[in-house]
Design an enzyme around this catalytic site. Sequence first.
Site, short mmCIF file in Angstrom:
data_model
loop_
_atom_site.label_atom_id
_atom_site.label_comp_id
_atom_site.label_asym_id
_atom_site.label_seq_id
_atom_site.Cartn_x
_atom_site.Cartn_y
_atom_site.Cartn_z
N ASP A 1 0.93 -1.14 -0.18
CA ASP A 1 0.39 -0.25 0.03
C ASP A 1 0.90 1.56 -0.61
OD1 ASP A 1 -3.01 0.72 1.82
OD2 ASP A 1 -1.97 1.63 0.04
C1 GLC Z 1 -4.29 4.02 -0.16
C2 GLC Z 1 -5.11 2.39 0.26
C3 GLC Z 1 -5.69 1.94 -0.52
C4 GLC Z 1 -5.26 2.66 -1.92
C5 GLC Z 1 -4.63 2.83 -2.27
C6 GLC Z 1 -3.63 3.68 -3.53
O1 GLC Z 1 -3.50 4.47 0.95
O2 GLC Z 1 -4.66 2.23 1.77
O3 GLC Z 1 -6.86 0.87 -0.25
O4 GLC Z 1 -5.61 1.55 -3.30
O5 GLC Z 1 -3.89 3.58 -1.61
O6 GLC Z 1 -4.98 4.96 -3.63
#
Ligand code: GLC
Length: 715
Positions: free
Chosen positions: A289
């Site tokens: 993430d």
């Molecule tokens: C965010 C979220 C995740 C998302 C990613 C990209 O922090 O936790 O669910 O897919 O970043 O946007």
Amino acid sequence: MKIIILNVIVITFFMAACSPKNVTKMVDSSKPDPFIEQLISKMTLDEKLGQMTLYTTDWESTGPTIRGGYQDDIKTGRCGALFNSHTVDFTTRLQKIAVEETRLKIPLLFGYDVIHGYKTMFPIPMGEAASWDLQAIERSAYIMSKEAAASGLHWTFAPMVDISREPRWGRVMEGAGEDTYLGSRIAEARVRGIQGDGFGKSDRLLACVKHFAAYGAPIAGRDYNSVEISERVFRETYLPTYEAAIKAGAKTVMTSFNDYDGVPATGSKYLLTEILRNEWGFDGFVVTDYTSINEMVNHGVAKDQTDAGIMAVNAGVDMDMQSAAFQEKIKIGITDGRIKMEKIDASVRSILRLKKELGLFENPYKFSDKVRESNTIMTKEHLDASKDMAKKSVVLLKNTGVLPLAKKPMKIFVTGPLADDKNNLIGAWSASGEGRHCVSLYEGLRQHPASGNYTFEHVKGCEIEGTDKSQFNIVLEKARASDIIIVAIGEHKDLSGEAASKTMIRIPGVQEDLLKALKATGKPIITIIMNGRPLILNEVEMNSDAILEAWWLGTQAGTALADIVYGDYNPSGKLPMSFPRHEGQIPIYYNHKNTGRPLNPTDKYTTKYIDAPNTPLYSFGYGLSYTTFTYSTPMTNKSSFSDADQVTISVNVSNTGNFDGEEVVQLYIRDLVASVTRPVKELKAFKKLMIKKGETKKVEFVLSKNDFEFYDQKW
Ligand code: GLC
């Protein structure tokens, strides 16, 4: 021997508990692909680390950092994938740089958070879960993917399959609620909808199961907080939904921000290699993430980004989202042997293989068709599907008989800050969706063919937040002059979603004061709740004649709600998550344990609060209909069965009211005497079916051994 008390049946079973699966099956590495092997053999270390790197563009920010110069990153091979970049024009421009201006011309992968719609917005996932309609959920996942794929995208960071018992956690809006069985079936349906029967077609996307793992169990419901649960709860409650998504074919997994058992998921070999690859045979790639590699320094398990990057690679991470740790910091680890080059090659191989399966090497512009883009977005078919999903997602929580509206001339007073609101209807994680395309509740009520019976007045009444009651006088004047009141209250969309945890989950501002003032007029009140999480609805319950839980219903919200209010659709939703009476009850969920001192109101020394009931205001699986259903005494085809058997449970369900309606028949079991304590109820099957008024239908479920398995004491 177990006596199983089911929601629809009492049966007796012999059962076998099971020990943890000591699975040692290694991932079956698919036979080497000569094209990919040849490409890898030509790649420099920088080019390999570039393929393992995912950067955001500056089109949108969905995390704490943003990075300019991604065009240069592409040109120099410093990244092989981008997110927050969509539309055919934009992705084509970026793809052109990759395939025409780099040494090896490896096409880019474009990802985006397409969670509950790309342009045509569907209800938030929590709302879709309330439909218990797996076909409708699969269709909405397909439509969102079709629109996104037509807009230059290859990959969505969905489905989010985090089970959660924590309504204080804002991200419950993205998931399927508190139950593992329902959450697993929905995870499968979403993966099927996103990837199809083996993605690579230009109307499907690569799915990404997130957030691995148990991100929905943060201590105190506070986003990004630690997760401290037993291995048993971890494996029986939280893990199965990720496994279901992977067994349904999902080819990428995203690591979660939290630590589990003291190790950040992004650096956990137990999660990313032992469970994901060795136990489940996952053979796609793992992406982190947002900047979660670098955050392992904050977690206190890495002294710097280099340490963190090396830990992530060795745990099983293949692609670094936005940390730049892989691309800038871990080369030293390869030089000094802390990272084996085979591990880097394995990660690059898994990424390139999926790019090839998507067809990007054959045609890097396969998803870049301007004509298809304009012909695919927000078609009537998609809008109709969104409306259908929205209708099925609404839960009728109370009805004294005021719904559906009587078909006679009436003055309807519509009020509340969400009555004529559009922007919040798209909810959080709304991708390319726009509020201006939505039909508000007030518009839907007036545009509906059945509106001819009625005249309308509308005053907003108050804001969602704040203390301003200056409109209350005019509101009450209009209310007294009306025959019935429809009031729409709740949250605004940014009060749920990521980084939106709350200690108080009440309806904000002076909205409840507005409701109480309306109640004092003595007029019948239909309250429509729009929200991204379970809220404390005691005041709403006391001051409403009918209550519709409407979540954030998306582009067709107003038309769907009008169908329900006017009786063209009989609400069929059931809650996917318990609604507490007070935050002090949290975590509160239906499949709790009995304890050694189960509640006895007359016995002081039993498990209870002295200032509130144990029960939620509305429980998991609850939802009313405009009609009534009765159940016959359930029957089984055998009174006991062994491991190898199956047992069929059947029940007759009758529609005894005056409306045709869909019922969600839910089968629960209880294991009364087991080798470990078991929940008082466990959902093991459900069927949603239409039963016409006066009609009776026989519903059958077939259970087998694995429906009764659990982890015993022999850890
Ligand atoms: C965010 C979220 C995740 C998302 C990613 C990209 O922090 O936790 O669910 O897919 O970043 O946007």
